[in-house]
Design a protein around this motif. Structure first.
Motif, PDB file in Angstrom:
ATOM      1  N   ARG A  34      -7.035  -5.952   1.458  1.00 45.11           N
ATOM      2  CA  ARG A  34      -7.234  -5.569   2.617  1.00 45.11           C
ATOM      3  C   ARG A  34      -8.617  -5.840   3.583  1.00 45.11           C
ATOM      4  O   ARG A  34      -8.522  -6.649   4.097  1.00 45.11           O
ATOM      5  CB  ARG A  34      -5.902  -4.930   2.805  1.00 45.11           C
ATOM      6  CG  ARG A  34      -5.227  -4.499   2.824  1.00 45.11           C
ATOM      7  CD  ARG A  34      -4.995  -3.034   2.786  1.00 45.11           C
ATOM      8  NE  ARG A  34      -4.156  -3.277   3.980  1.00 45.11           N
ATOM      9  CZ  ARG A  34      -3.324  -2.415   4.277  1.00 45.11           C
ATOM     10  NH1 ARG A  34      -3.013  -0.597   3.829  1.00 45.11           N
ATOM     11  NH2 ARG A  34      -2.865  -1.801   5.892  1.00 45.11           N
TER      12      ARG A  34
ATOM     13  N   VAL B 122      -6.108  -3.364  -3.826  1.00 47.42           N
ATOM     14  CA  VAL B 122      -5.204  -3.299  -2.758  1.00 47.42           C
ATOM     15  C   VAL B 122      -5.770  -3.584  -1.235  1.00 47.42           C
ATOM     16  O   VAL B 122      -6.235  -3.722  -0.929  1.00 47.42           O
ATOM     17  CB  VAL B 122      -3.909  -2.889  -2.216  1.00 47.42           C
ATOM     18  CG1 VAL B 122      -3.485  -2.865  -0.331  1.00 47.42           C
ATOM     19  CG2 VAL B 122      -2.553  -2.469  -3.040  1.00 47.42           C
ATOM     20  N   GLY B 123      -7.609  -2.366  -1.536  1.00 45.65           N
ATOM     21  CA  GLY B 123      -7.579  -2.085  -0.706  1.00 45.65           C
ATOM     22  C   GLY B 123      -8.655  -3.438  -0.333  1.00 45.65           C
ATOM     23  O   GLY B 123      -9.415  -3.406   0.750  1.00 45.65           O
TER      24      GLY B 123
ATOM     25  N   GLY C 260      -4.718   1.260  -5.686  1.00 49.86           N
ATOM     26  CA  GLY C 260      -5.147   1.299  -4.795  1.00 49.86           C
ATOM     27  C   GLY C 260      -6.635   0.705  -4.292  1.00 49.86           C
ATOM     28  O   GLY C 260      -6.688   0.099  -2.930  1.00 49.86           O
TER      29      GLY C 260
ATOM     30  N   ASN D 277       1.480  -1.617  -0.640  1.00 45.74           N
ATOM     31  CA  ASN D 277      -0.377   0.027  -0.190  1.00 45.74           C
ATOM     32  C   ASN D 277       0.965   1.430  -0.305  1.00 45.74           C
ATOM     33  O   ASN D 277       0.869   2.482  -0.353  1.00 45.74           O
ATOM     34  CB  ASN D 277      -0.927  -0.012   0.983  1.00 45.74           C
ATOM     35  CG  ASN D 277      -1.680   1.250   1.382  1.00 45.74           C
ATOM     36  OD1 ASN D 277      -3.038   1.164   0.340  1.00 45.74           O
ATOM     37  ND2 ASN D 277      -2.172   2.080   2.343  1.00 45.74           N
TER      38      ASN D 277
END
Length: 367
Positions: A81, A77-78, A74, A59
């Motif tokens: 996660r 990855v978001g 983003g 990140n």
């Protein structure tokens, strides 16, 4: 100064590639699924969702991308996660629920098992009867008086008409406190409490004085250098031996039951005049013709010695500042130790003072 690299290829940032992000996510989900305890899931959280986890480090690389590439990286990855956090929450709840169920089984308390083996405490019978007798008099409107066990010679003897040559003052009867010039003794009776009361209060006076007293007796089955008394004093206008007899009969009935009474035998005490030895009707045979001859408690007498009593000597009233022309009174004293040993057929007085819990256990918390 060099310009931003507008030709930077996001694919070259390895941790941000779609396949790499998917790999890190799948690896985290597998670790979560394999956790079998609360401690294990805590370690998985640190390894795959903490500040130094692979996706957290990836990140940080987003800032190196071109503006137009940051959104896609983003989001990728978001989402990874978020999936990991959801899986962690679900797994943590599952493990906590399982741990609680195990605790309910392994830590359950069987209320049908025997109670704690520690013995139940018991109050000493001397303490219990002392409070019981005091309650009897409080119910009649009397008060409970207290005083020091180390007492002034004058209050213990002189104020009670025990002159300087009285045998009770000798070393064979009284514990004297050093130095001799202090004129202090271990009180030989609780009568000094009565003297203190008369010196500090105006009649009418109605008090009982329970407490520990000391005399130089040898310790054996029937004697002790330390024992307990309860003395009573009444000072008012018009009191007589008749009031004394009624008071003691009420006390006897309150302790031993209905039908109990007392009798007086003429005697002598320096602090009362007239004086009497007080006997209690035998609480075993009740002086009944068919039972008294074989009674071991009173030994065929029908009566048991209980204490001493009498009308307060005018000299005592004068010494304590009470007008004998206006007031009269009566006093009495009973031995609490004797009351206990006779009432419960205790053969050896030493058992009362030895401190052995096996002696007090049968008495419980009440008389």
């Amino acid at each position: 100064m060099s310009a931003p690299n507008s030709e930077y290829d996001p694919v070259e940032v390895t941790p941000l590639r779609a396949d790499e992000v998917t790999r890190m996510r799948d690896e985290a989900l597998a670790a979560i699924a394999g956790a079998d305890s609360i401690d294990a899931i805590k370690q998985v959280r640190i390894d795959h969702a903490g500040d130094r986890s692979p996706l957290a480090l990836a990140n940080r690389e987003i800032g190196a991308l071109q503006p137009q590439a940051r959104k896609e990286a983003g989001q990728r990855v978001g989402e990874a996660r978020g999936a990991i956090n959801q899986a962690l929450a679900a797994k943590t709840t599952e493990l906590e629920t399982a741990a609680e169920e195990i605790a309910l089984v392994t830590e359950a308390v069987d209320v049908t098992l025997p109670a704690d083996a520690r013995p139940v405490g018991a109050r000493h019978p001397i303490t219990t009867i002392q409070e019981h007798v005091a309650d009897i008099f409080v119910a009649m409107g009397w008060e409970v008086g207290e005083g020091p066990e180390v007492e002034a010679e004058w209050l213990n003897f002189d104020a009670l008409n025990l002159g300087p040559d009285h045998p009770a003052r000798t070393m064979q009867d009284t514990f004297w406190v050093s130095p001799e010039s202090a004129a202090m003794v271990l009180r030989t009776h609780t009568s000094p409490v009565q003297a203190r009361t008369m010196l500090t209060r105006e009649p009418p006076i109605y008090i009982v004085c329970p407490g520990r007293v000391f005399r130089t007796d040898e310790l054996d089955a029937t004697h002790s250098p330390v024992f307990h008394q309860l003395e009573g004093l009444a000072i008012d206008e018009g009191l007589s031996m008749a009031h004394l007899k009624g008071t003691l009969d009420h006390l006897a009935q309150a302790i031993y039951g209905d039908g109990m009474t007392t009798r007086f035998r003429p005697s002598y005490f320096p602090f009362t005049e007239p004086s009497a030895e007080m006997d209690l009707l035998c609480y075993v045979c009740h002086n009944e013709p068919d039972a008294v001859a074989a009674c071991r408690t009173c030994k065929g007498e029908g009566w048991v010695e209980w204490g001493g009593c009498g009308v307060v000597n005018p000299r005592v009233l004068i010494a304590c500042g009470v007008d004998p022309e206006r007031y009269s009174g009566f006093a009495f004293g009973i031995g609490l130790d004797r009351t206990i040993t006779s009432r419960y057929d205790i053969a050896d007085l030493r058992d009362v003072f030895d401190g052995d819990i096996r002696f007090t256990e049968p008495f419980g918390v009440e008389l």
